[in-house]
Design an enzyme around this catalytic site. Structure first.
Site, PDB file in Angstrom:
ATOM      1  N   SER A  62     -18.554 -27.751  31.307  1.00  0.00           N
ATOM      2  CA  SER A  62     -19.573 -27.003  32.052  1.00  0.00           C
ATOM      3  C   SER A  62     -20.870 -27.781  32.207  1.00  0.00           C
ATOM      4  O   SER A  62     -21.503 -27.743  33.260  1.00  0.00           O
ATOM      5  CB  SER A  62     -19.861 -25.674  31.359  1.00  0.00           C
ATOM      6  OG  SER A  62     -18.693 -24.887  31.361  1.00  0.00           O
ATOM      7  N   ARG A 185     -16.586 -26.030  13.425  1.00  0.00           N
ATOM      8  CA  ARG A 185     -17.689 -25.982  14.399  1.00  0.00           C
ATOM      9  C   ARG A 185     -18.222 -24.563  14.602  1.00  0.00           C
ATOM     10  O   ARG A 185     -19.360 -24.386  15.029  1.00  0.00           O
ATOM     11  CB  ARG A 185     -17.263 -26.596  15.739  1.00  0.00           C
ATOM     12  CG  ARG A 185     -16.080 -25.928  16.393  1.00  0.00           C
ATOM     13  CD  ARG A 185     -15.679 -26.613  17.690  1.00  0.00           C
ATOM     14  NE  ARG A 185     -16.528 -26.191  18.795  1.00  0.00           N
ATOM     15  CZ  ARG A 185     -16.454 -26.703  20.024  1.00  0.00           C
ATOM     16  NH1 ARG A 185     -15.574 -27.661  20.295  1.00  0.00           N
ATOM     17  NH2 ARG A 185     -17.233 -26.271  20.985  1.00  0.00           N
ATOM     18  N   ARG A 191     -24.447 -21.620  18.822  1.00  0.00           N
ATOM     19  CA  ARG A 191     -25.588 -21.755  19.738  1.00  0.00           C
ATOM     20  C   ARG A 191     -26.229 -20.405  20.070  1.00  0.00           C
ATOM     21  O   ARG A 191     -27.065 -20.327  20.958  1.00  0.00           O
ATOM     22  CB  ARG A 191     -25.167 -22.477  21.025  1.00  0.00           C
ATOM     23  CG  ARG A 191     -24.161 -21.738  21.872  1.00  0.00           C
ATOM     24  CD  ARG A 191     -23.846 -22.497  23.156  1.00  0.00           C
ATOM     25  NE  ARG A 191     -22.748 -21.851  23.862  1.00  0.00           N
ATOM     26  CZ  ARG A 191     -22.017 -22.436  24.801  1.00  0.00           C
ATOM     27  NH1 ARG A 191     -22.261 -23.681  25.143  1.00  0.00           N
ATOM     28  NH2 ARG A 191     -21.046 -21.788  25.399  1.00  0.00           N
ATOM     29  N   ARG A 257     -23.988 -33.893  23.302  1.00  0.00           N
ATOM     30  CA  ARG A 257     -24.274 -32.681  24.076  1.00  0.00           C
ATOM     31  C   ARG A 257     -25.215 -31.793  23.255  1.00  0.00           C
ATOM     32  O   ARG A 257     -24.907 -31.456  22.121  1.00  0.00           O
ATOM     33  CB  ARG A 257     -22.968 -31.961  24.404  1.00  0.00           C
ATOM     34  CG  ARG A 257     -23.205 -30.645  25.122  1.00  0.00           C
ATOM     35  CD  ARG A 257     -21.941 -30.144  25.760  1.00  0.00           C
ATOM     36  NE  ARG A 257     -21.952 -28.689  25.834  1.00  0.00           N
ATOM     37  CZ  ARG A 257     -21.061 -27.971  26.493  1.00  0.00           C
ATOM     38  NH1 ARG A 257     -20.091 -28.573  27.148  1.00  0.00           N
ATOM     39  NH2 ARG A 257     -21.122 -26.663  26.504  1.00  0.00           N
ATOM     40  N   LYS A 330     -23.594 -19.131  29.857  1.00  0.00           N
ATOM     41  CA  LYS A 330     -23.678 -20.139  30.921  1.00  0.00           C
ATOM     42  C   LYS A 330     -25.070 -20.222  31.555  1.00  0.00           C
ATOM     43  O   LYS A 330     -25.254 -20.902  32.557  1.00  0.00           O
ATOM     44  CB  LYS A 330     -22.616 -19.856  32.006  1.00  0.00           C
ATOM     45  CG  LYS A 330     -21.185 -19.868  31.485  1.00  0.00           C
ATOM     46  CD  LYS A 330     -20.760 -21.248  30.957  1.00  0.00           C
ATOM     47  CE  LYS A 330     -19.364 -21.203  30.358  1.00  0.00           C
ATOM     48  NZ  LYS A 330     -18.899 -22.521  29.865  1.00  0.00           N
ATOM     49  N   ASP A 438     -16.280 -25.294  38.011  1.00  0.00           N
ATOM     50  CA  ASP A 438     -16.870 -26.521  37.461  1.00  0.00           C
ATOM     51  C   ASP A 438     -15.856 -27.388  36.719  1.00  0.00           C
ATOM     52  O   ASP A 438     -16.080 -28.570  36.511  1.00  0.00           O
ATOM     53  CB  ASP A 438     -18.040 -26.175  36.533  1.00  0.00           C
ATOM     54  CG  ASP A 438     -17.649 -25.153  35.461  1.00  0.00           C
ATOM     55  OD1 ASP A 438     -16.579 -24.513  35.592  1.00  0.00           O
ATOM     56  OD2 ASP A 438     -18.425 -24.979  34.507  1.00  0.00           O
TER      57      ASP A 438
END
EC number: 5.4.2.12
Length: 505
Positions: A62, A185, A191, A257, A330, A438
């Site tokens: 993305s 993770r 996040r 990232r 997103k 995407d």
């Protein structure tokens, strides 16, 4: 008089694939998408590998996808840049890396390396860890501790032991390095401010309070016996002479990232951190491969390359109004990444952020916040003042990551329902929509032997342009979408936007 809006609608993680097996895109009942597909000009474009500035054969994602879409050109990604610097030898001359290691040597302290241990290439690549180990060896560092974050999402769900064995072979070859802690993770790379997860990873890294195993392998195998996959391995400490990250140490975080590396970095390198009570490390040299956010006091190994004349900037320069809209998962993609790594709004830009549902995993709520996103967009359209809309539906990607077919089908069906209302409204206003994606994901959520497949795919993505009477080129890439938008908006394309409109002239 109401304006005629032009919308770019990104169905995140929705690609073309012939086989129906494990293909939620094909198996879903999506009457609206099919109606537009059969009525309007269509094509398919590449969303992976060299076409988006990644290494050949590397699946898109993305962040990369939105960056390429917004820039209207191929954007060479961090992964490609870092690989090239290692091949050229520039990596070993990098000032920030050498300063980080000089700090260790001058303090007679330890080097801690954080990062996602896989070759997924979405957030990191473990070969970059190997290059760091080689650099540390060259510079005579003795104490090197690797804090490994396990993937199981951009690679197979249970592939950690392969990466652990290869890394241990590298330790043996160089005569330096050992695992100090291991975390899935899910904990180390959250996040969404779920600090209770990050705290578990932090405790293992600081050598405070976490389960302890003799080896990394033993800890992972114990997790497998409890039914956990790599992503969800509960953070544990590996027995050695390491007593955690201490005063005077150096940390290098090799994820490139930002979005899933920022929170852990804030715990270590943001003095104002308030997520939970932490004991600050004094005189810590903290380096990150790329800039994660403005709150983190870190030395940046690879500074950002500025992108000018992205779709948002061109809209601003032509006095066009624009809306960026998505749910939380997103939202950075339709704003920061779509704008070439810029957080500030352009003149004439407004944004709508719809909260993603708070659930453990999105297969539990496949519709996510699609209906709320749709309602918010219809509300914005009714104002009649928009020229350009950039919209993202997160569901096919976020639910696709579960590797569960039925919820992913439901996710696509929910999005299709919303798509119908949005596109019909735009058409009623004499506007245009480009419906695309995407990267791939939901087009394959099961492997050939029916195991969950949680990774993205390299399949091409569909493009529908809701303008009758035009013909589209047979192939293209994500970087051709912004030029196509400009074509529909009758706006001149600047020279540094090197993609080509998909509409044949």
């Amino acid at each position: 008089m109401a304006k005629k809006p032009t919308a770019l609608i990104i169905l995140d993680g929705f690609a073309n694939r012939e086989s129906e097996h494990g293909n939620a895109v094909k198996l879903a009942n999506k009457p609206n998408f099919d109606r537009y597909y059969n009525k309007y000009p269509t094509t398919q474009i590449e969303a992976s590998g060299l076409d988006v500035g990644l290494p050949e054969g590397q699946m898109g994602n993305s962040e990369v996808g939105h960056m390429n879409i917004g820039a209207g050109r191929i954007v060479y990604q961090s992964l490609t840049r870092i690989n090239k610097s290692i091949e050229d030898g520039d990596f070993f001359e990098n000032d920030v890396l050498n300063n980080a290691i000089a700090h260790v040597n001058s303090h007679d302290s330890a080097l801690h390396i954080f990062g996602l241990l896989s070759d997924g290439g979405v957030h990191s690549h473990y070969k970059h860890l190997f290059a760091l180990l080689e650099l540390a060896k060259k510079q005579g560092v003795e104490k090197v501790y690797v804090h490994a974050f396990l993937d199981g999402r951009d690679v197979d769900q249970k592939s950690a032991l392969k990466y652990i064995e290869e890394t241990e072979a590298k330790f043996n070859e160089l005569g330096i390095g050992q695992f100090a802690s291991v975390s899935g993770r899910y904990y180390a790379m959250d996040r969404d401010k779920r600090w209770e997860r990050e705290e578990k990873a932090y405790n293992a890294i600081r050598n405070f309070d976490a389960p302890t195993y003799a080896t990394a392998k033993e800890g992972v195998e114990a997790s497998y016996n409890e039914g956990l996959t790599d992503e969800f391995v509960v953070p544990f400490i590996v027995e050695n002479q390491n007593d955690g990250v201490n005063d005077g140490d150096t940390v290098i975080f090799y994820n490139f990232r930002p979005d899933r590396a920022a929170q852990l970095s804030e715990i270590f390198a943001n003095r104002a951190f308030e997520g939970f009570k932490v004991e600050q490390v004094k005189d810590l040299f903290y380096a990150t491969f790329t800039k994660y956010n403005d709150n983190i006091d870190a030395a940046i190994v690879f500074e950002k390359v500025d992108l000018n004349n992205t779709i948002g900037e061109i809209a601003q320069n032509n006095n066009l109004t624009q809306l960026r809209i998505a749910e939380t998962e997103k939202y950075p993609h339709v704003t920061y990444f779509m704008s070439g790594g810029r957080n500030e709004e352009f003149k004439g830009e407004r944004r709508r952020l719809i909260d993603s549902p708070k659930v453990a995993t999105y297969d539990l709520k496949p519709e996510m916040s699609a209906y709320e996103v749709k309602d918010a967009l219809l509300e914005e359209l009714n104002k009649g003042d928009l020229d350009l809309i950039i919209l993202n539906f997160a569901n096919p990607d976020m639910v696709g990551h579960s590797g569960m077919l039925e919820p992913t089908i439901k996710a696509i069906e929910a999005v299709d329902e919303c798509l119908g209302e949005v596109v019909d409204k735009i058409l009623d206003m004499d506007g245009y929509a480009i419906i695309t994606a995407d990267h791939g994901n939901s087009d394959q959520v099961l492997t050939d032997d029916d195991q969950p497949m949680t990774t993205h795919t390299t399949n091409p993505v569909p493009v529908i342009v809701t303008k009758e009477g035009v013909t589209l080129r047979e192939t293209g890439r994500l970087g051709d979408l912004a030029p196509t938008l400009l074509d529909l908006l009758n706006v001149e394309q600047p020279e540094d936007m090197t993609g080509e409109s998909l509409i044949k002239h």
